[in-house]
Scaffold this active site. Structure first.
Site, PDB file in Angstrom:
ATOM      1  CB  SER A 135      -0.875   0.001   1.260  1.00 37.79           C
ATOM      2  OG  SER A 135      -1.489   1.262   1.449  1.00 37.79           O
ATOM      3  CE1 TYR A 148      -4.261  -2.079   5.127  1.00 38.91           C
ATOM      4  CE2 TYR A 148      -3.063  -0.042   4.713  1.00 38.91           C
ATOM      5  CZ  TYR A 148      -3.754  -1.144   4.237  1.00 38.91           C
ATOM      6  OH  TYR A 148      -3.927  -1.311   2.887  1.00 38.91           O
TER       7      TYR A 148
HETATM    8  N1  LIG Z   1      -8.595  -1.096  -1.316  1.00 41.88           N
HETATM    9  C1  LIG Z   1      -7.570  -0.254  -1.209  1.00 41.88           C
HETATM   10  O1  LIG Z   1      -7.734   0.962  -1.345  1.00 41.88           O
HETATM   11  C2  LIG Z   1      -6.182  -0.770  -0.989  1.00 41.88           C
HETATM   12  C3  LIG Z   1      -5.135   0.133  -1.183  1.00 41.88           C
HETATM   13  C4  LIG Z   1      -3.834  -0.317  -0.977  1.00 41.88           C
HETATM   14  C5  LIG Z   1      -3.608  -1.607  -0.590  1.00 41.88           C
HETATM   15  N2  LIG Z   1      -4.656  -2.463  -0.399  1.00 41.88           N
HETATM   16  C6  LIG Z   1      -4.352  -3.819   0.009  1.00 41.88           C
HETATM   17  O2  LIG Z   1      -4.849  -4.717  -0.954  1.00 41.88           O
HETATM   18  C7  LIG Z   1      -5.150  -5.960  -0.321  1.00 41.88           C
HETATM   19  C8  LIG Z   1      -6.573  -6.385  -0.694  1.00 41.88           C
HETATM   20  O3  LIG Z   1      -7.457  -5.389  -0.219  1.00 41.88           O
HETATM   21  P1  LIG Z   1      -8.944  -5.212  -0.799  1.00 41.88           P
HETATM   22  O4  LIG Z   1      -9.186  -3.756  -0.814  1.00 41.88           O
HETATM   23  O5  LIG Z   1      -9.120  -5.991  -2.035  1.00 41.88           O
HETATM   24  O6  LIG Z   1      -9.769  -5.803   0.425  1.00 41.88           O
HETATM   25  P2  LIG Z   1     -11.079  -6.756   0.496  1.00 41.88           P
HETATM   26  O7  LIG Z   1     -11.593  -6.579   1.878  1.00 41.88           O
HETATM   27  O8  LIG Z   1     -11.966  -6.489  -0.663  1.00 41.88           O
HETATM   28  O9  LIG Z   1     -10.447  -8.215   0.320  1.00 41.88           O
HETATM   29  C9  LIG Z   1      -9.525  -8.732   1.262  1.00 41.88           C
HETATM   30  C10 LIG Z   1      -9.696 -10.225   1.333  1.00 41.88           C
HETATM   31  O10 LIG Z   1      -8.727 -10.744   2.280  1.00 41.88           O
HETATM   32  C11 LIG Z   1      -9.354 -11.781   2.979  1.00 41.88           C
HETATM   33  N3  LIG Z   1      -8.754 -12.024   4.283  1.00 41.88           N
HETATM   34  C12 LIG Z   1      -8.655 -11.167   5.329  1.00 41.88           C
HETATM   35  N4  LIG Z   1      -8.146 -11.794   6.397  1.00 41.88           N
HETATM   36  C13 LIG Z   1      -7.904 -13.078   6.031  1.00 41.88           C
HETATM   37  C14 LIG Z   1      -7.396 -14.210   6.714  1.00 41.88           C
HETATM   38  N5  LIG Z   1      -7.066 -14.189   8.008  1.00 41.88           N
HETATM   39  N6  LIG Z   1      -7.261 -15.364   6.016  1.00 41.88           N
HETATM   40  C15 LIG Z   1      -7.642 -15.434   4.712  1.00 41.88           C
HETATM   41  N7  LIG Z   1      -8.144 -14.397   4.022  1.00 41.88           N
HETATM   42  C16 LIG Z   1      -8.271 -13.224   4.677  1.00 41.88           C
HETATM   43  C17 LIG Z   1     -10.794 -11.305   3.165  1.00 41.88           C
HETATM   44  O11 LIG Z   1     -11.667 -12.386   3.472  1.00 41.88           O
HETATM   45  C18 LIG Z   1     -11.088 -10.645   1.839  1.00 41.88           C
HETATM   46  O12 LIG Z   1     -11.708 -11.526   0.926  1.00 41.88           O
HETATM   47  C19 LIG Z   1      -4.951  -5.750   1.186  1.00 41.88           C
HETATM   48  O13 LIG Z   1      -3.690  -6.248   1.584  1.00 41.88           O
HETATM   49  C20 LIG Z   1      -4.999  -4.253   1.311  1.00 41.88           C
HETATM   50  O14 LIG Z   1      -4.296  -3.796   2.432  1.00 41.88           O
HETATM   51  C21 LIG Z   1      -5.944  -2.064  -0.596  1.00 41.88           C
END
Ligand SMILES: NC(=O)c1ccc[n+]([C@@H]2O[C@H](COP(=O)([O-])OP(=O)(O)OC[C@H]3O[C@@H](n4cnc5c(N)ncnc54)[C@H](O)[C@@H]3O)[C@@H](O)[C@H]2O)c1
Length: 253
Positions: A135, A148
């Site tokens: 991120s 985070y």
């Molecule tokens: N959405 C954003 O703006 C953004 C920006 C930068 C980075 N990210 C990173 O991208 C990644 C995905 O985020 P997203 O926005 O798609 O989130 P999301 O909530 O849509 O998806 C995350 C997934 O991770 C799974 N997960 C969480 N804990 C878990 C565990 N203990 N075991 C197995 N699965 C688990 C959840 O069930 C979910 O399906 C994350 O690492 C997040 O920090 C997101």
């Protein structure tokens, strides 16, 4: 093995957090590009792309089971995409200690365990790749996100270490650092930040979340998936040990 032979082979990939948001988009894209993908999540999507597998990545057993399942199904592993995550928004004096530990377990320890358990298979691949979806919060902080931000900074250190150790055995490791992406994680944060700052959800998006992005637009999951496909593919071979921002100008300040 020549690089032509490596790139023409069907790639076997493990993607975590594959049931939602960025992980679902990456899985869909890699499957469309011809890869075999183990789509790992707490509650995997049986109708999603890839082969669903349930594992709790907050545990050692869950990470080990995910790697073993990929090897059992595909007979090898060419890439790991450590993407699973969640957010917790709270001022530090009130930050629940269990949430801190859970964030570190999923965002930092899981990528380490996946790399550790997959390491021999990634080395056997001849062109092993490890991609962390980190991120912008791996590079800079925002208030109310102590767990985070700390874990995402940590995973960038892990990726650099993997790159240095991996160079001798044909493994490359890097991180993608997106700004705000249109996923359920962000939709939840808009509500949480509204409560933490005491302002409306509309003002949170405009004035808080996208405040640092020069371009005031959410990034689409498919765009992160396209970048992941590029970096995991033959053209990504020059990248290792780096954290690539895709941040709508956030870090240009
Ligand atoms: N959405 C954003 O703006 C953004 C920006 C930068 C980075 N990210 C990173 O991208 C990644 C995905 O985020 P997203 O926005 O798609 O989130 P999301 O909530 O849509 O998806 C995350 C997934 O991770 C799974 N997960 C969480 N804990 C878990 C565990 N203990 N075991 C197995 N699965 C688990 C959840 O069930 C979910 O399906 C994350 O690492 C997040 O920090 C997101």
């Amino acid at each position: 093995m020549t690089s032509d032979m490596i790139s023409s082979r069907t790639r076997a990939v493990l993607v975590t957090g594959a049931a939602s948001g960025i992980g679902a988009a990456i899985t869909e894209r890699l499957v469309a590009d011809g890869a075999q993908v183990l789509a790992v999540d707490l509650s995997p999507d049986p109708d999603g792309a890839g082969q669903p597998f349930a594992a709790d990545l907050a545990t050692r057993e869950g990470n080990r089971a995910a790697v073993e399942e990929a090897l059992a199904r595909f007979g090898r592993l060419d890439a790991v995409v450590a993407n699973a995550g969640f957010q917790h928004v709270s001022p530090v004096f009130d930050f629940e200690e269990d949430r801190w530990e859970a964030l570190l377990a999923v965002l930092l320890t899981s990528p380490f365990l996946l790399a550790k358990y997959a390491w021999p298979a990634l080395a056997d691949s001849g062109d092993g790749r490890f991609l962390a979806v980190a991120s912008v919060h791996g590079l800079v902080a925002s208030p109310f996100k102590a767990g985070y931000v700390s874990a995402k900074h940590g995973v960038l250190g892990l990726v650099k270490t993997l790159a240095l150790e991996g160079a001798a055995v044909g493994i490359r490791a890097m991180a993608l650092c997106p700004g705000y992406v249109r996923t359920p994680l962000v939709e939840q944060q808009i509500a949480d930040q509204a409560a933490a700052h005491g302002i409306s959800p509309e003002r949170v998006l405009r004035e808080v979340m996208l405040d640092r992005q020069a371009v005031k637009e959410l990034i689409e999951p498919a765009d992160v998936a396209a970048a992941a496909a590029f970096f995991l593919g033959p053209a990504g071979a020059a990248f290792t040990g780096v954290a690539i921002p895709m941040d709508q100008g956030w870090l240009a300040h």
